[in-house]
Design a protein around this motif. Structure first.
Motif, PDB file in Angstrom:
ATOM      1  N   LYS A 174       0.820  -1.211  -0.020  1.00  0.00           N
ATOM      2  CA  LYS A 174       0.122   0.000  -0.078  1.00  0.00           C
ATOM      3  C   LYS A 174       0.879   1.408   0.017  1.00  0.00           C
ATOM      4  O   LYS A 174       0.638   2.222  -0.753  1.00  0.00           O
ATOM      5  N   MET A 175       1.990   1.383   0.750  1.00  0.00           N
ATOM      6  CA  MET A 175       2.865   2.470   1.014  1.00  0.00           C
ATOM      7  C   MET A 175       3.424   2.684  -0.395  1.00  0.00           C
ATOM      8  O   MET A 175       3.634   3.631  -1.137  1.00  0.00           O
ATOM      9  N   GLU A 176       4.030   1.562  -1.121  1.00  0.00           N
ATOM     10  CA  GLU A 176       4.684   1.551  -2.586  1.00  0.00           C
ATOM     11  C   GLU A 176       3.648   2.088  -3.385  1.00  0.00           C
ATOM     12  O   GLU A 176       3.965   3.001  -3.988  1.00  0.00           O
ATOM     13  N   LEU A 234      10.645   3.973   2.156  1.00  0.00           N
ATOM     14  CA  LEU A 234       9.482   4.224   1.586  1.00  0.00           C
ATOM     15  C   LEU A 234       8.773   5.564   2.254  1.00  0.00           C
ATOM     16  O   LEU A 234       8.133   6.125   2.012  1.00  0.00           O
ATOM     17  N   LEU A 235       9.079   5.295   3.872  1.00  0.00           N
ATOM     18  CA  LEU A 235       8.502   6.489   4.584  1.00  0.00           C
ATOM     19  C   LEU A 235       9.210   7.682   4.522  1.00  0.00           C
ATOM     20  O   LEU A 235       8.619   8.877   4.198  1.00  0.00           O
ATOM     21  N   GLU A 236      10.493   7.866   4.121  1.00  0.00           N
ATOM     22  CA  GLU A 236      11.201   8.890   3.741  1.00  0.00           C
ATOM     23  C   GLU A 236      10.647   9.502   2.097  1.00  0.00           C
ATOM     24  O   GLU A 236      10.314  10.620   2.136  1.00  0.00           O
ATOM     25  N   LYS A 237      10.422   8.565   1.052  1.00  0.00           N
ATOM     26  CA  LYS A 237       9.808   8.883   0.015  1.00  0.00           C
ATOM     27  C   LYS A 237       8.667   9.412   0.186  1.00  0.00           C
ATOM     28  O   LYS A 237       8.268  10.472  -0.336  1.00  0.00           O
ATOM     29  N   GLU A 238       7.674   8.789   0.855  1.00  0.00           N
ATOM     30  CA  GLU A 238       6.104   9.359   0.945  1.00  0.00           C
ATOM     31  C   GLU A 238       6.199  10.781   1.550  1.00  0.00           C
ATOM     32  O   GLU A 238       5.506  11.549   1.103  1.00  0.00           O
ATOM     33  N   ARG A 239       7.136  10.918   2.399  1.00  0.00           N
ATOM     34  CA  ARG A 239       7.051  12.258   3.443  1.00  0.00           C
ATOM     35  C   ARG A 239       7.642  13.523   2.309  1.00  0.00           C
ATOM     36  O   ARG A 239       7.088  14.366   1.844  1.00  0.00           O
ATOM     37  N   LEU A 240       8.804  13.109   1.896  1.00  0.00           N
ATOM     38  CA  LEU A 240       9.424  14.000   0.604  1.00  0.00           C
ATOM     39  C   LEU A 240       8.374  14.113  -0.484  1.00  0.00           C
ATOM     40  O   LEU A 240       8.294  15.550  -0.928  1.00  0.00           O
ATOM     41  N   VAL A 241       7.942  13.228  -1.037  1.00  0.00           N
ATOM     42  CA  VAL A 241       6.930  13.234  -2.305  1.00  0.00           C
ATOM     43  C   VAL A 241       5.830  14.248  -1.889  1.00  0.00           C
ATOM     44  O   VAL A 241       5.421  15.150  -2.904  1.00  0.00           O
ATOM     45  N   ARG A 242       5.153  13.880  -0.833  1.00  0.00           N
ATOM     46  CA  ARG A 242       3.909  14.474  -0.318  1.00  0.00           C
ATOM     47  C   ARG A 242       4.309  16.160  -0.362  1.00  0.00           C
ATOM     48  O   ARG A 242       3.426  16.980  -0.539  1.00  0.00           O
ATOM     49  N   GLU A 243       5.612  16.451   0.451  1.00  0.00           N
ATOM     50  CA  GLU A 243       5.867  17.647   0.540  1.00  0.00           C
ATOM     51  C   GLU A 243       6.046  18.384  -0.720  1.00  0.00           C
ATOM     52  O   GLU A 243       5.793  19.511  -1.001  1.00  0.00           O
ATOM     53  N   ARG A 244       6.707  17.853  -1.672  1.00  0.00           N
ATOM     54  CA  ARG A 244       7.021  18.341  -2.842  1.00  0.00           C
ATOM     55  C   ARG A 244       6.010  18.578  -3.649  1.00  0.00           C
ATOM     56  O   ARG A 244       5.650  19.392  -4.483  1.00  0.00           O
ATOM     57  N   VAL A 245       4.706  17.715  -3.613  1.00  0.00           N
ATOM     58  CA  VAL A 245       3.501  17.693  -4.298  1.00  0.00           C
ATOM     59  C   VAL A 245       2.639  18.890  -3.828  1.00  0.00           C
ATOM     60  O   VAL A 245       2.199  19.684  -4.635  1.00  0.00           O
ATOM     61  N   ASP A 246       2.575  18.891  -2.634  1.00  0.00           N
ATOM     62  CA  ASP A 246       2.052  20.089  -1.871  1.00  0.00           C
ATOM     63  C   ASP A 246       2.699  21.387  -2.344  1.00  0.00           C
ATOM     64  O   ASP A 246       1.922  22.608  -2.568  1.00  0.00           O
ATOM     65  N   ALA A 247       4.026  21.522  -2.387  1.00  0.00           N
ATOM     66  CA  ALA A 247       4.692  22.793  -2.702  1.00  0.00           C
ATOM     67  C   ALA A 247       4.435  23.133  -4.367  1.00  0.00           C
ATOM     68  O   ALA A 247       4.207  24.280  -4.748  1.00  0.00           O
ATOM     69  N   LEU A 248       4.405  21.986  -5.003  1.00  0.00           N
ATOM     70  CA  LEU A 248       4.145  22.157  -6.475  1.00  0.00           C
ATOM     71  C   LEU A 248       2.854  22.920  -6.776  1.00  0.00           C
ATOM     72  O   LEU A 248       2.518  23.560  -7.965  1.00  0.00           O
ATOM     73  N   LYS A 249       1.842  22.144  -6.059  1.00  0.00           N
ATOM     74  CA  LYS A 249       0.368  22.620  -6.209  1.00  0.00           C
ATOM     75  C   LYS A 249       0.276  23.852  -5.633  1.00  0.00           C
ATOM     76  O   LYS A 249      -0.405  24.662  -6.652  1.00  0.00           O
ATOM     77  N   LYS A 250       1.118  24.436  -4.958  1.00  0.00           N
ATOM     78  CA  LYS A 250       1.115  25.952  -4.373  1.00  0.00           C
ATOM     79  C   LYS A 250       1.314  26.685  -5.641  1.00  0.00           C
ATOM     80  O   LYS A 250       1.016  27.749  -6.237  1.00  0.00           O
ATOM     81  N   ILE A 251       2.541  26.318  -6.087  1.00  0.00           N
ATOM     82  CA  ILE A 251       3.336  27.128  -7.416  1.00  0.00           C
ATOM     83  C   ILE A 251       2.155  27.088  -8.614  1.00  0.00           C
ATOM     84  O   ILE A 251       2.267  28.133  -9.047  1.00  0.00           O
TER      85      ILE A 251
END
Length: 321
Positions: free
Chosen positions: A70-72, A103-120
């Motif tokens: 599920k995480m993957e 996986l945990l690090e990826k999930e955190r970093l990717v979600r942060e990146r997506v949120d930042a990109l959505k704001k941009i």
């Protein structure tokens, strides 16, 4: 996080070994003894216990694998979304930096990146929408074709460089409109002065609009500005013609006054009231000129009659002399 699989295996074994020293193991043996189970029955019980514990471990393993899957899947979904937005924003991808992450690090970093990109993305589309609205309104006011409306309808996210280009176009259009509004106000101010001097008001469409000063419905196109300029030149020509006519009439009147020896007081009073070139002034100047011409003719007739009488007298003297 650095992770050593061998160390983790040893940690699990150590944790499980603690079960072997648990009080419940002694209790199992005591219960079986109190019951008086035979050796073969005890063996069956031990095998069942081991099998049950093993089954629990397998079930726990499946749950952990399911959680990992599920995480993957979640991380992959976020990464796909991140990749799509990165392409829309024309930004460098973060995929290579994630290759060594858990996986945990990826999930955190990717979600942060997506949120930042959505704001941009939201900020860029908001700015683009505002620039598009301004450009469309300016093009309507200047009677030009909008360059932004079709681009905005495609919903493509502009880059920062493109937004800067759009901003420059809007600034350029605003500069053109401001310049033409200044020209409009200057023409209107001069036209109002002429209308006031002529004591008249326009009746044609462009003149009425210019006289009213309502620029909300005026289209500041190049064609309309040329029409406005031509209209003012015609108005200026009319005023100049009337001014020349008035000056010509005044000169004619002054000349006749001199010849007819009209009193100075009357002249001064008349000129003080007829110094401009209003329509009614020209009418009164024409009336005065007509009056003076009639007076000149009357005087001329009297002069001719008097001269004829004088000549007759001289003739008679010559005959009888």
């Amino acid at each position: 996080m650095d992770y050593d699989t061998k160390d983790e295996v040893e940690s699990i074994k150590e944790a499980l070994s603690q079960i072997l020293t648990h009080q419940c193991i002694n209790d199992f043996a005591r219960v079986w003894q109190d019951i008086g189970l035979e050796t073969n029955h005890r063996l069956d019980r031990r095998n069942s216990m081991v099998e049950h514990v093993g089954q629990l471990l397998l079930e726990m393993l499946e749950e952990e694998k399911t959680m990992k899957h599920k995480m993957e899947k979640s991380v992959q979904t976020c990464m796909d979304e991140m990749k799509q937005i990165e392409q829309e924003l024309k930004l460098t991808s973060l995929h290579e930096e994630l290759a060594t992450k858990t996986l945990l690090e990826k999930e955190r970093l990717v979600r942060e990146r997506v949120d930042a990109l959505k704001k941009i993305k939201h900020d860029r589309m908001k700015r683009f929408k505002r620039l598009t609205e301004m450009e469309i309104a300016l093009c309507h006011s200047l009677e030009l074709t909008s360059e932004f409306s079709n681009k905005y309808q495609t919903l493509a996210v502009p880059s920062e460089e493109e937004l800067q280009g759009y901003r420059k176009r809007v600034d350029h259009l605003e500069s053109i409109k401001d310049q033409r509004q200044v020209e409009y106000r200057n023409i209107r101010e001069k036209a109002l002065g002429i209308w006031e001097e002529l004591e008249t008001t326009p009746s044609d469409k462009i003149g009425v609009q210019l006289h009213g000063g309502d620029v909300r419905n005026f289209v500041f196109s190049e064609q309309n500005m040329e029409k406005l300029e031509r209209y003012f030149k015609k108005l200026e020509a009319v005023a100049l013609k009337q001014e020349e006519d008035a000056e010509y009439l005044r000169n004619q009147i002054i000349s006749l006054w001199e010849r007819l020896e009209i009193p100075g007081i009357f002249r001064e009073e008349f000129l003080s009231k007829h110094s401009g070139y209003k329509t009614w002034m020209i009418d009164e100047l024409k009336s005065e000129l007509d009056r003076l011409n009639m007076l000149k003719r009357d005087n001329l007739e009297r002069f001719i009659e008097a001269t004829r009488t004088e000549l007759n007298k001289i003739w008679d003297k010559c005959l009888y002399g």
